[in-house]
Design an enzyme around this catalytic site. Structure first.
Site, PDB file in Angstrom:
ATOM      1  N   SER A 228      10.146 -24.027  -9.561  1.00  0.00           N
ATOM      2  CA  SER A 228       9.292 -23.276  -8.647  1.00  0.00           C
ATOM      3  C   SER A 228       8.762 -21.989  -9.250  1.00  0.00           C
ATOM      4  O   SER A 228       8.040 -21.250  -8.597  1.00  0.00           O
ATOM      5  CB  SER A 228      10.086 -22.924  -7.382  1.00  0.00           C
ATOM      6  N   CYS A 229       9.114 -21.708 -10.498  1.00  0.00           N
ATOM      7  CA  CYS A 229       8.811 -20.403 -11.083  1.00  0.00           C
ATOM      8  C   CYS A 229       8.064 -20.556 -12.392  1.00  0.00           C
ATOM      9  O   CYS A 229       8.490 -21.295 -13.274  1.00  0.00           O
ATOM     10  CB  CYS A 229      10.117 -19.639 -11.316  1.00  0.00           C
ATOM     11  N   GLY A 230       6.955 -19.836 -12.513  1.00  0.00           N
ATOM     12  CA  GLY A 230       6.179 -19.906 -13.736  1.00  0.00           C
ATOM     13  C   GLY A 230       6.558 -18.862 -14.764  1.00  0.00           C
ATOM     14  O   GLY A 230       6.232 -19.000 -15.938  1.00  0.00           O
TER      15      GLY A 230
END
Length: 271
Positions: free
Chosen positions: A108-110
Site C-alpha cells: 500500500s506504500c510507494g
C-alpha cells in the site's frame, strides 16, 4: 491465470437472510521481493510474485535510478522466504543514486522507508507535449481494462495499471496487490517491449497519489487517468510536471484536474 498468483482459502460467508456458507475463495499472493543493485541490497517490496522482472526494471525507471538502457541484466532467485532480484547496472549508472530506504515497501506504500523529506517529494521532470486524446477514449479504455483484469476478477483484491493508445485501444497491462507495483510492472514491460510512453495514456485502478504522478512522469507519459480521486499534492505535482491528470473516471464521465489542453471533444479538434 498462473496458480502462483492466487491461492484458494476456506472462508465462512455470511449474507443477510441466508444460511452461513462454507466456501473457498481465491486470494492473491503477496510475497517479499528483495531488490538489490549489483549485489547490494536496496529495498524489499511486498508484491504479487508474477512479472517481478518487469517490477524491477520499472522500479529502476520510475525511481529515477537509471534508464532502461543502463540495465545490463535482471537475475531472479526464488527463496523460501520470498524472491531476490538483483539488478545489474552498466558502469557509471550508479551516478544516478537511488534514494536510500531502511524499511520494507508495503503493497500500500510507494515510499516506505525513505529516510529524508527531500527524498520523499523530489522535483519531477517536465514531460513533453505527448498525446492528445478525445474524452471518449477514456471510457473506451476503462471498458477494455475491465475485461483484461484476470487476477482482479478472480480475487477482487488487486490493482491494475494499463497503457492505451490515443484512441483508447489497450496496449499493455499489469496487475499487482499494490498500485505502485502494478505501475512499476507496466513501466518495466513497456521499456522491455520498447513501447513509447509518449504515444498514449496510463490508466490506474486506484487513487491518484502523488507517487503515481511521479512514476507516470518518469515513464515519459503525459496523461494519467485514475478511477479514484487525487490528492492535492498529486494535482500540484502534475502541474509541476506538465502532466494531464484525470481522475474519478467512470463509464459516464471523468474529472480533469490538470493539463486539460490534451483532452479534446472530437478527433477533428485534435488535428
Amino acid at each position: 491465470m498462473s496458480r502462483s498468483s492466487a491461492t484458494p482459502r476456506p472462508v465462512l460467508q455470511w449474507r443477510a437472510g441466508t444460511p452461513v456458507q462454507a466456501l473457498e475463495r481465491p486470494l492473491p499472493r503477496e510475497t517479499a521481493v528483495g531488490l538489490s543493485f549489483d549485489g547490494r541490497p536496496h529495498t524489499v517490496l511486498m508484491a504479487t510474485p508474477r512479472d517481478v522482472e518487469d517490477l524491477a526494471l520499472g522500479f529502476v525507471i520510475t525511481e529515477g535510478i537509471a534508464s532502461a538502457a543502463d540495465v545490463l541484466d535482471i537475475v531472479r532467485k526464488d527463496e523460501a522466504l520470498g524472491i531476490l532480484v538483483d539488478i545489474r547496472l552498466a558502469p557509471g549508472a550508479l551516478a544516478r543514486k537511488a534514494r536510500p530506504r531502511n524499511l520494507e515497501g508495503r503493497s500500500s506504500c510507494g515510499l516506505c522507508g525513505v529516510q529524508r523529506l527531500a527524498d520523499a517529494v523530489r522535483p519531477l521532470p517536465v514531460v513533453d507535449t505527448g498525446a492528445r486524446i478525445e474524452h471518449a477514449a477514456i471510457p473506451r479504455a476503462l471498458a477494455a481494462l475491465e475485461a483484461e483484469q484476470a487476477l482482479g476478477r478472480l480475487t477482487r483484491a488487486t490493482h491494475a495499471a494499463a497503457f492505451f493508445n490515443r484512441v483508447g485501444g489497450l496496449v499493455a497491462v499489469r496487475e499487482d496487490v499494490g498500485r505502485h507495483n502494478a505501475l512499476d510492472k507496466l513501466a518495466g514491460l513497456m521499456a522491455r517491449e520498447k513501447i513509447s510512453a509518449a504515444d498514449g495514456f496510463v490508466v490506474v485502478t486506484s487513487r491518484a497519489s502523488f507517487e503515481m504522478v511521479e512514476k507516470t512522469a518518469r515513464m515519459g507519459c503525459s496523461i494519467l487517468v485514475a478511477v479514484s480521486a487525487p490528492t492535492e499534492l498529486a494535482v500540484s505535482k502534475a502541474q509541476e510536471a506538465n502532466l494531464t491528470l484525470v481522475a474519478l473516471a467512470r463509464a459516464d464521465g471523468h474529472a480533469v484536474f490538470a493539463g486539460g489542453e490534451r483532452l479534446v471533444e472530437s478527433e477533428l479538434e485534435s488535428v
